[in-house]
Design a protein around this motif. Structure first.
Motif, PDB file in Angstrom:
ATOM      1  N   PRO A 224       8.791   2.522  14.130  1.00  0.00           N
ATOM      2  CA  PRO A 224       9.756   3.624  13.953  1.00  0.00           C
ATOM      3  C   PRO A 224      10.358   4.113  15.271  1.00  0.00           C
ATOM      4  O   PRO A 224      11.567   4.332  15.362  1.00  0.00           O
TER       5      PRO A 224
ATOM      6  N   PRO B 172      13.135   9.373   5.943  1.00  0.00           N
ATOM      7  CA  PRO B 172      11.751   9.502   5.457  1.00  0.00           C
ATOM      8  C   PRO B 172      11.055   8.164   5.211  1.00  0.00           C
ATOM      9  O   PRO B 172       9.839   8.061   5.340  1.00  0.00           O
ATOM     10  N   PHE B 173      11.820   7.137   4.912  1.00  0.00           N
ATOM     11  CA  PHE B 173      11.221   5.825   4.668  1.00  0.00           C
ATOM     12  C   PHE B 173      10.831   5.114   5.955  1.00  0.00           C
ATOM     13  O   PHE B 173      10.038   4.171   5.931  1.00  0.00           O
ATOM     14  N   CYS B 174      11.397   5.553   7.093  1.00  0.00           N
ATOM     15  CA  CYS B 174      11.035   4.944   8.376  1.00  0.00           C
ATOM     16  C   CYS B 174       9.583   5.226   8.737  1.00  0.00           C
ATOM     17  O   CYS B 174       8.976   4.481   9.496  1.00  0.00           O
ATOM     18  N   VAL B 175       9.028   6.289   8.200  1.00  0.00           N
ATOM     19  CA  VAL B 175       7.624   6.615   8.463  1.00  0.00           C
ATOM     20  C   VAL B 175       6.728   5.509   7.930  1.00  0.00           C
ATOM     21  O   VAL B 175       5.706   5.176   8.539  1.00  0.00           O
ATOM     22  N   TYR B 176       7.109   4.902   6.827  1.00  0.00           N
ATOM     23  CA  TYR B 176       6.301   3.838   6.235  1.00  0.00           C
ATOM     24  C   TYR B 176       6.336   2.552   7.060  1.00  0.00           C
ATOM     25  O   TYR B 176       5.516   1.664   6.856  1.00  0.00           O
ATOM     26  N   LEU B 177       7.299   2.440   7.990  1.00  0.00           N
ATOM     27  CA  LEU B 177       7.347   1.260   8.858  1.00  0.00           C
ATOM     28  C   LEU B 177       6.168   1.241   9.830  1.00  0.00           C
ATOM     29  O   LEU B 177       5.855   0.199  10.390  1.00  0.00           O
ATOM     30  N   ALA B 178       5.522   2.374  10.027  1.00  0.00           N
ATOM     31  CA  ALA B 178       4.349   2.421  10.907  1.00  0.00           C
ATOM     32  C   ALA B 178       3.194   1.612  10.331  1.00  0.00           C
ATOM     33  O   ALA B 178       2.303   1.194  11.068  1.00  0.00           O
ATOM     34  N   ASP B 179       3.204   1.368   9.024  1.00  0.00           N
ATOM     35  CA  ASP B 179       2.169   0.531   8.419  1.00  0.00           C
ATOM     36  C   ASP B 179       2.321  -0.925   8.853  1.00  0.00           C
ATOM     37  O   ASP B 179       1.346  -1.654   8.940  1.00  0.00           O
ATOM     38  N   VAL B 180       3.559  -1.344   9.135  1.00  0.00           N
ATOM     39  CA  VAL B 180       3.812  -2.704   9.596  1.00  0.00           C
ATOM     40  C   VAL B 180       3.398  -2.837  11.063  1.00  0.00           C
ATOM     41  O   VAL B 180       2.675  -3.755  11.436  1.00  0.00           O
TER      42      VAL B 180
END
Length: 81
Positions: A24, A11-19
């Motif tokens: 992801p 679920p935390f990999c989704v937040y990598l899309a902000d980078v």
């Protein structure tokens, strides 16, 4: 164990899309490629009987010793159905 770690981290990999929007997918793709390459290192088990002990499982990927019935008391299950 790694499945549990993956289910917690996924679920935390989704937040990598902000980078970076493709990060992801890139991580998942690279991990899938590495797993595919590592799978090639596994021994072939087609036509082999199922193992029932750890000693049999460890001996599964090794080449059999020539002119020996059993090596150090380890015998593989040789029954074929």
């Amino acid at each position: 164990m790694m499945c549990r770690v993956g289910s917690v981290v996924a679920p935390f990999c989704v937040y990598l899309a902000d980078v970076w929007i493709y990060l992801p997918q890139l991580i998942v793709g690279i991990l899938a490629f590495i797993i595919g390459v590592l799978t090639l290192l596994l021994p072939e088990t087609l036509g082999e009987p199922l193992t029932s002990t750890m000693e049999e499982a460890e001996a599964l990927g090794q080449k059999p010793a020539k002119n020996k019935q059993a090596e150090e008391g380890v015998e593989l299950n040789q029954t074929k159905a």
